[in-house]
Structures are given as C-alpha cells and as structure tokens.
Design a protein around this motif. Structure first.
Motif, short mmCIF file in Angstrom:
data_model
loop_
_atom_site.label_atom_id
_atom_site.label_comp_id
_atom_site.label_asym_id
_atom_site.label_seq_id
_atom_site.Cartn_x
_atom_site.Cartn_y
_atom_site.Cartn_z
N MET A 1 71.67 -46.25 -86.46
CA MET A 1 70.47 -45.48 -86.13
C MET A 1 70.82 -44.22 -85.34
N ILE A 2 71.97 -44.24 -84.60
CA ILE A 2 72.36 -43.07 -83.82
C ILE A 2 72.61 -41.86 -84.75
N LYS A 3 73.31 -42.13 -85.85
CA LYS A 3 73.59 -41.05 -86.79
C LYS A 3 72.31 -40.46 -87.35
N GLN A 4 71.38 -41.33 -87.74
CA GLN A 4 70.11 -40.86 -88.29
C GLN A 4 69.32 -40.06 -87.24
N TYR A 5 69.39 -40.53 -85.98
CA TYR A 5 68.66 -39.83 -84.91
C TYR A 5 69.22 -38.42 -84.71
N LEU A 6 70.56 -38.29 -84.66
CA LEU A 6 71.18 -36.98 -84.48
C LEU A 6 70.90 -36.06 -85.66
N MET A 7 70.89 -36.61 -86.88
CA MET A 7 70.57 -35.80 -88.05
C MET A 7 69.12 -35.33 -88.00
N GLU A 8 68.23 -36.20 -87.52
CA GLU A 8 66.82 -35.83 -87.40
C GLU A 8 66.62 -34.70 -86.38
N ARG A 9 67.39 -34.74 -85.30
CA ARG A 9 67.26 -33.75 -84.22
C ARG A 9 68.30 -32.63 -84.34
N LEU A 10 68.95 -32.52 -85.47
CA LEU A 10 70.03 -31.55 -85.63
C LEU A 10 69.55 -30.12 -85.42
N SER A 11 68.39 -29.79 -85.92
CA SER A 11 67.88 -28.41 -85.78
C SER A 11 67.63 -28.07 -84.31
N TRP A 12 67.13 -29.04 -83.52
CA TRP A 12 66.91 -28.81 -82.09
C TRP A 12 68.24 -28.65 -81.36
N ILE A 13 69.21 -29.45 -81.73
CA ILE A 13 70.52 -29.37 -81.09
C ILE A 13 71.18 -28.02 -81.38
N ILE A 14 71.07 -27.59 -82.65
CA ILE A 14 71.65 -26.29 -83.01
C ILE A 14 70.95 -25.16 -82.25
N LEU A 15 69.61 -25.28 -82.13
CA LEU A 15 68.87 -24.25 -81.38
C LEU A 15 69.33 -24.19 -79.92
N PHE A 16 69.49 -25.36 -79.29
CA PHE A 16 69.91 -25.40 -77.89
C PHE A 16 71.31 -24.80 -77.72
N LEU A 17 72.24 -25.18 -78.60
CA LEU A 17 73.60 -24.66 -78.51
C LEU A 17 73.63 -23.15 -78.77
N SER A 18 72.78 -22.69 -79.66
CA SER A 18 72.70 -21.25 -79.95
C SER A 18 72.23 -20.48 -78.72
N LEU A 19 71.28 -21.04 -77.98
CA LEU A 19 70.79 -20.39 -76.75
C LEU A 19 71.90 -20.29 -75.70
N GLN A 20 72.73 -21.36 -75.62
CA GLN A 20 73.83 -21.32 -74.65
C GLN A 20 74.86 -20.25 -75.04
N LEU A 21 75.12 -20.15 -76.34
CA LEU A 21 76.02 -19.10 -76.81
C LEU A 21 75.45 -17.71 -76.55
N LEU A 22 74.11 -17.63 -76.70
CA LEU A 22 73.45 -16.34 -76.42
C LEU A 22 73.63 -15.94 -74.96
N LEU A 23 73.55 -16.90 -74.03
CA LEU A 23 73.77 -16.61 -72.61
C LEU A 23 75.20 -16.11 -72.36
N CYS A 24 76.15 -16.78 -73.03
CA CYS A 24 77.54 -16.35 -72.90
C CYS A 24 77.73 -14.93 -73.42
N PHE A 25 77.06 -14.63 -74.53
CA PHE A 25 77.19 -13.30 -75.14
C PHE A 25 76.58 -12.23 -74.23
N VAL A 26 75.43 -12.56 -73.63
CA VAL A 26 74.77 -11.62 -72.71
C VAL A 26 75.66 -11.37 -71.50
N ALA A 27 76.24 -12.44 -70.95
CA ALA A 27 77.14 -12.30 -69.78
C ALA A 27 78.36 -11.47 -70.14
N TYR A 28 78.81 -11.58 -71.35
CA TYR A 28 79.97 -10.81 -71.80
C TYR A 28 79.64 -9.32 -71.90
#
Length: 334
Positions: A1-28
């Motif tokens: 069920m863990i795999k299915q849960y992560l696949m279900e929330r994959l778009s949210w996880i990608i969005l969150f990681l993208s925001l963190q990368l955006l912060l790094c890019f802004v700081a750069y």
C-alpha cells in the motif's frame, strides 16, 4: 500500500520538491539572500513534509486497506467508515451498487426458483398422459408399430427423467437419504424399463455381482445406473453388457462394461463436461450431452468416484467406487 500511496501523491511530492529547487535557484540568483538560511529552511521543510506524509499515510490508507481486505461478497458491514469527502463518495457508490446487486440477485433467484417449480410441475403433469400413452401402446396388436412406438415413448420418458433430475441437482443435499441399497434390485428395475430398447438392439446382460449392497441414496443411485445403462445400450448392438461388482480394500467396486463402439481417446477427458457429445458423431442431434454430466455431479454428492476406460470399436467400462462407511460418515457428519 505504501507504493500505491506514493504514486497517488506523486504530483504533490513533485510540486513540493520543485518549490524547494525554486528557492535554491532564487538564492543562487540573488547574492543578498543567505544560502545557508535557504538550505536550513529547505531542510526543515523536507523534515516537516516527510512527517506529514507518514501521518497522512495511515489516515488516508485505512479506508482503502479495509476495502482490499474485505471478502468478495455483498456484506456492507465490512466497509470502513469514510473520513474524507472523497472516501464518502466511494463508500456511497459501493453501497448503492451493492444494494442494487442484492435486489437484482434476489429477483433473479426468485425467477429461477419459479421457473424450476414450473418446470417440475410441468414434468409431473406430462407424466400422466405419458403413462396413459404407454397403456395404449401395450394394447396395439401390430408388433412393428408397437415396437417403434415403445421406443419413442422410452426416449420421451428418459428425457423427462433427465430434465427432472437436472432441476433437482442444485438442492440434492436436502434430498439425500443414505441407506443400505440393493444395487441388484436397482439394475433389474432399470432393465425392465429399458427392456423394449434392449430387445430391439439384441442386447443382453451378464451379471456377476459378488457384492449387492452399498451405502447410498437409492433414488439418485438409480439415476446414475440408468444413465450408464442407456449410454451402453445406445452405443452397442447385438452384444451383452457385463455388470460386475466386487470388494477391493474396503471399497465396493461396480463396473458396467459394454462391447460397443467405444469412445475415442481424445474424447475421454471431456465426456463428463456439460453439453459435450462426441467428436466422432458430432452431428448426432439425439445426444444432449447432459447424461454423463449429471451422472458426474450426482456421483460427487454421493462420494462415488466414477472412472471410464474405453477402447475405440472395442467397448467401454464405467467404474463406480463407493466410499467406505466411515469415510462417508466423517465427510457428511452423520
């Protein structure tokens, strides 16, 4: 069920990681923003987000885990209580469809039972004129006409009897009455019914019965013997049918052997299948493919093991192995 849960929330996880990368890019791009502070914020965000995923995993998967674990039946009590609006939608949909299936199943069951009762009533009604017809045939003086009419009457009688037992098989457990049964008497009664057919085809019987009594249901066992005899008579001409019984390792064995055309080897594995007739006489419209199928079904209910051995153009042997008395009592709980 863990795999299915992560696949279900994959778009949210990608969005969150993208925001963190955006912060790094802004700081750069902006030297006035301390990189260490940004990395610290990103670290805390990842930690909080991970804890959030763990907490939400248990909460969001409980409902669906119970759905996966529940039995494949129509019991609605096993459905977990929905905690979110989406879970409520799923729960309402399942309950609605299940209730509809229950109603449809109940309606179909009542319809089938009504059709079965109507068919049984019709068969019993037909038996009355059929008996009268038999008495009228007995008074015919022309032997040729009498023989032909007797044979056609017998065919109708056997088809009605087969249909009657077919409708009763689903409820056979409620109808069984196990007792010591004399197979010799059953054979003689069946042969008497089939006498005109046997005379027409020049068929006799050779009985070698060392054991004549078995523990079984007389009515259902008689149907099995009737099907085996009619099968042997149908595919034999001018030869005897050997009926033999003996005891082997506490089991009583009954054999019905004919010397007719036999069964093709490729057909033997399929002769007990519903609707199967033959690949040799595939255009035999008189065969329904139900006799041996019903025989197998009834034999299973009586704990009788049925086997067949045949050589094409040399004959067929059907073997019935009756259960031990203790074996039957242990299985049925009598």
């Amino acid at each position: 069920m863990i795999k299915q849960y992560l696949m279900e929330r994959l778009s949210w996880i990608i969005l969150f990681l993208s925001l963190q990368l955006l912060l790094c890019f802004v700081a750069y791009l902006d030297p006035t923003i301390p990189v260490a502070s940004i990395l610290y914020i990103i670290f805390l965000s990842l930690l909080i987000f991970s804890i959030f995923l763990v907490i939400r995993y248990h909460r969001e998967t409980t409902f669906y885990t119970r759905l996966l674990d529940q039995d494949n039946d129509l019991d609605l009590t096993q459905i977990a209580d929905p905690r979110t609006p989406f879970e409520q939608i799923v729960s309402d949909s399942i309950i609605g469809q299940t209730e509809q299936l229950k109603q449809l199943s109940s309606h179909n069951l009542l319809t089938l039972e009504q059709e079965r009762d109507d068919m049984l009533a019709w068969i019993h009604e037909v038996k009355t004129p059929l008996t009268t017809m038999h008495l009228m045939i007995d008074r015919i003086e022309d032997k040729t006409i009498k023989r032909h009419l007797s044979f056609e009457w017998l065919r109708i009688h056997l088809l009605l009897d087969q249909q009657l037992h077919q409708k009763r098989i689903p409820f056979i457990e409620n109808d069984l009455y196990m007792e010591v049964t004399n197979i010799e008497s059953l054979f003689y009664a069946e042969i008497k019914t089939l006498q005109s057919w046997c005379i027409q085809k020049g068929i006799g019987f050779d009985f070698q019965l060392e054991k004549t009594k078995v523990l079984s249901d007389g009515k259902w066992l008689a149907f099995i013997l009737r099907q085996l005899l009619t099968n042997s008579i149908k595919y034999s001409n001018g030869s005897d049918i050997l009926v033999k019984s003996f005891q082997q390792e506490d089991h009583i064995i009954l054999e019905v052997k004919d010397f007719g055309r036999g069964i093709a080897q490729k057909d033997i594995p399929r002769i007990f299948d519903k609707g199967f007739t033959s690949t040799v006489d595939h255009y035999d419209n008189a065969a329904s493919g139900m006799g041996l199928y019903l025989t197998k079904k009834i034999a299973q209910s009586l704990l009788i093991k049925i086997e067949v051995y045949s050589e094409f153009e040399r004959g067929t042997t059907f073997t019935l192995t009756f259960p031990k008395i203790n074996e039957f009592l242990d299985t049925t709980g009598m």
